[in-house]
Enzyme design. Sequence first.
Site, PDB file in Angstrom:
ATOM      1  N   SER A 119      50.435 100.996  38.625  1.00  0.00           N
ATOM      2  CA  SER A 119      49.318 100.487  37.830  1.00  0.00           C
ATOM      3  C   SER A 119      49.731 100.287  36.374  1.00  0.00           C
ATOM      4  O   SER A 119      50.087 101.248  35.688  1.00  0.00           O
ATOM      5  CB  SER A 119      48.143 101.463  37.889  1.00  0.00           C
ATOM      6  OG  SER A 119      47.145 101.076  36.963  1.00  0.00           O
TER       7      SER A 119
ATOM      8  N   HIS B 123      49.782  96.806  40.450  1.00  0.00           N
ATOM      9  CA  HIS B 123      48.339  97.041  40.438  1.00  0.00           C
ATOM     10  C   HIS B 123      47.780  96.726  39.047  1.00  0.00           C
ATOM     11  O   HIS B 123      48.256  97.261  38.042  1.00  0.00           O
ATOM     12  CB  HIS B 123      48.048  98.503  40.799  1.00  0.00           C
ATOM     13  CG  HIS B 123      46.608  98.765  41.099  1.00  0.00           C
ATOM     14  ND1 HIS B 123      46.028  98.455  42.310  1.00  0.00           N
ATOM     15  CD2 HIS B 123      45.623  99.309  40.341  1.00  0.00           C
ATOM     16  CE1 HIS B 123      44.756  98.812  42.286  1.00  0.00           C
ATOM     17  NE2 HIS B 123      44.482  99.328  41.106  1.00  0.00           N
TER      18      HIS B 123
ATOM     19  N   ASP C  43      44.357  96.687  36.910  1.00  0.00           N
ATOM     20  CA  ASP C  43      42.968  97.134  36.815  1.00  0.00           C
ATOM     21  C   ASP C  43      42.213  96.321  35.777  1.00  0.00           C
ATOM     22  O   ASP C  43      42.576  96.309  34.597  1.00  0.00           O
ATOM     23  CB  ASP C  43      42.921  98.611  36.410  1.00  0.00           C
ATOM     24  CG  ASP C  43      43.362  99.533  37.526  1.00  0.00           C
ATOM     25  OD1 ASP C  43      42.785  99.443  38.625  1.00  0.00           O
ATOM     26  OD2 ASP C  43      44.287 100.336  37.311  1.00  0.00           O
TER      27      ASP C  43
ATOM     28  N   MET D  93      38.663  96.016  33.950  1.00  0.00           N
ATOM     29  CA  MET D  93      37.431  96.786  33.692  1.00  0.00           C
ATOM     30  C   MET D  93      36.577  96.060  32.653  1.00  0.00           C
ATOM     31  O   MET D  93      37.102  95.539  31.662  1.00  0.00           O
ATOM     32  CB  MET D  93      37.776  98.173  33.162  1.00  0.00           C
ATOM     33  CG  MET D  93      38.750  98.950  34.011  1.00  0.00           C
ATOM     34  SD  MET D  93      39.077 100.570  33.259  1.00  0.00           S
ATOM     35  CE  MET D  93      40.467 101.112  34.238  1.00  0.00           C
TER      36      MET D  93
ATOM     37  N   HIS E 176      42.569  94.669  40.890  1.00  0.00           N
ATOM     38  CA  HIS E 176      41.435  95.547  41.204  1.00  0.00           C
ATOM     39  C   HIS E 176      40.328  95.302  40.178  1.00  0.00           C
ATOM     40  O   HIS E 176      40.450  95.690  39.014  1.00  0.00           O
ATOM     41  CB  HIS E 176      41.921  97.002  41.155  1.00  0.00           C
ATOM     42  CG  HIS E 176      40.846  98.022  41.382  1.00  0.00           C
ATOM     43  ND1 HIS E 176      41.032  99.355  41.077  1.00  0.00           N
ATOM     44  CD2 HIS E 176      39.586  97.918  41.868  1.00  0.00           C
ATOM     45  CE1 HIS E 176      39.930 100.017  41.375  1.00  0.00           C
ATOM     46  NE2 HIS E 176      39.039  99.170  41.846  1.00  0.00           N
TER      47      HIS E 176
ATOM     48  N   MET F 210      36.976  96.030  38.522  1.00  0.00           N
ATOM     49  CA  MET F 210      35.922  97.019  38.295  1.00  0.00           C
ATOM     50  C   MET F 210      34.915  96.379  37.345  1.00  0.00           C
ATOM     51  O   MET F 210      34.778  96.760  36.179  1.00  0.00           O
ATOM     52  CB  MET F 210      36.521  98.310  37.723  1.00  0.00           C
ATOM     53  CG  MET F 210      37.331  99.075  38.740  1.00  0.00           C
ATOM     54  SD  MET F 210      38.160 100.534  38.059  1.00  0.00           S
ATOM     55  CE  MET F 210      39.766  99.822  37.673  1.00  0.00           C
TER      56      MET F 210
ATOM     57  N   MET G 183      38.854 104.988  46.329  1.00  0.00           N
ATOM     58  CA  MET G 183      39.052 105.593  45.007  1.00  0.00           C
ATOM     59  C   MET G 183      39.091 107.112  45.165  1.00  0.00           C
ATOM     60  O   MET G 183      38.158 107.715  45.696  1.00  0.00           O
ATOM     61  CB  MET G 183      37.926 105.196  44.049  1.00  0.00           C
ATOM     62  CG  MET G 183      37.956 103.740  43.615  1.00  0.00           C
ATOM     63  SD  MET G 183      39.481 103.248  42.767  1.00  0.00           S
ATOM     64  CE  MET G 183      39.540 104.404  41.392  1.00  0.00           C
TER      65      MET G 183
ATOM     66  N   ASP H 141      43.797 105.134  45.151  1.00  0.00           N
ATOM     67  CA  ASP H 141      43.976 104.948  43.712  1.00  0.00           C
ATOM     68  C   ASP H 141      43.328 106.116  42.974  1.00  0.00           C
ATOM     69  O   ASP H 141      42.117 106.300  43.045  1.00  0.00           O
ATOM     70  CB  ASP H 141      43.330 103.627  43.288  1.00  0.00           C
ATOM     71  CG  ASP H 141      43.527 103.311  41.811  1.00  0.00           C
ATOM     72  OD1 ASP H 141      44.156 104.109  41.092  1.00  0.00           O
ATOM     73  OD2 ASP H 141      43.047 102.251  41.363  1.00  0.00           O
TER      74      ASP H 141
END
Length: 216
Positions: free
Chosen positions: A8, A33, A35, A37, A66, A68, A138, A176
Amino acid sequence: METIISPSILAADFNILGEQIQEVEKSGAKYLHIDVMDGIFVPSISFGMPVITSVRKHTKLFFDVHLMIVEPIRYIEEFVKAGADMITFHLEAAEGHVEETLDKIHALGCKAGLSVKPATPVSALEPYVMKTDMILVMTVEPGFGGQKYIETSTEKIRAVRQLLERHGLKTDIEVDGGITVDNAGIVKEAGANVLVAGSTVFQGNIAERVQKLLQA
């Protein structure tokens, strides 16, 4: 199933991000990965399409994006254009639009993943497993890196694998949150095969740490 490490970049040093991604590429990790957000679905804000577009030019790693973010369907096309290979979104953030979001990701030629937070029951996934390329469990509350693995997640991973097997599926299960050399074998035994690791990979020699995770 093959074990895949997905480092990540949330834990990477952005001063030398390009160099570290090159190290990841040489390390034996197959995924990267990413993320995303929005500060609404989770408290933190990370990065979006411009970072992915920039990084995409310099690596052939599989981009494991990913999301979020609330109402992820709004941005699927942009993330595909930026270079995502797999787009995973949260079931909790797409209420009423889960199947539509999965269909849109597939229609744009991308793999589709579905994620659940620690408190969301495994049963909530069942209506969608036939359309999902990966389930992301998660193992911490989403939004912050460096958290400790929630021990009850092990049984949840096992329950997700059992759910998939009941439907005759060999779908990837990704985990994760708090993944280390000490628990990598535990989550693999429970049924996960894609392991996200941030601090464990980037706070040290990247190649050595990826190999230790694979060995574990």
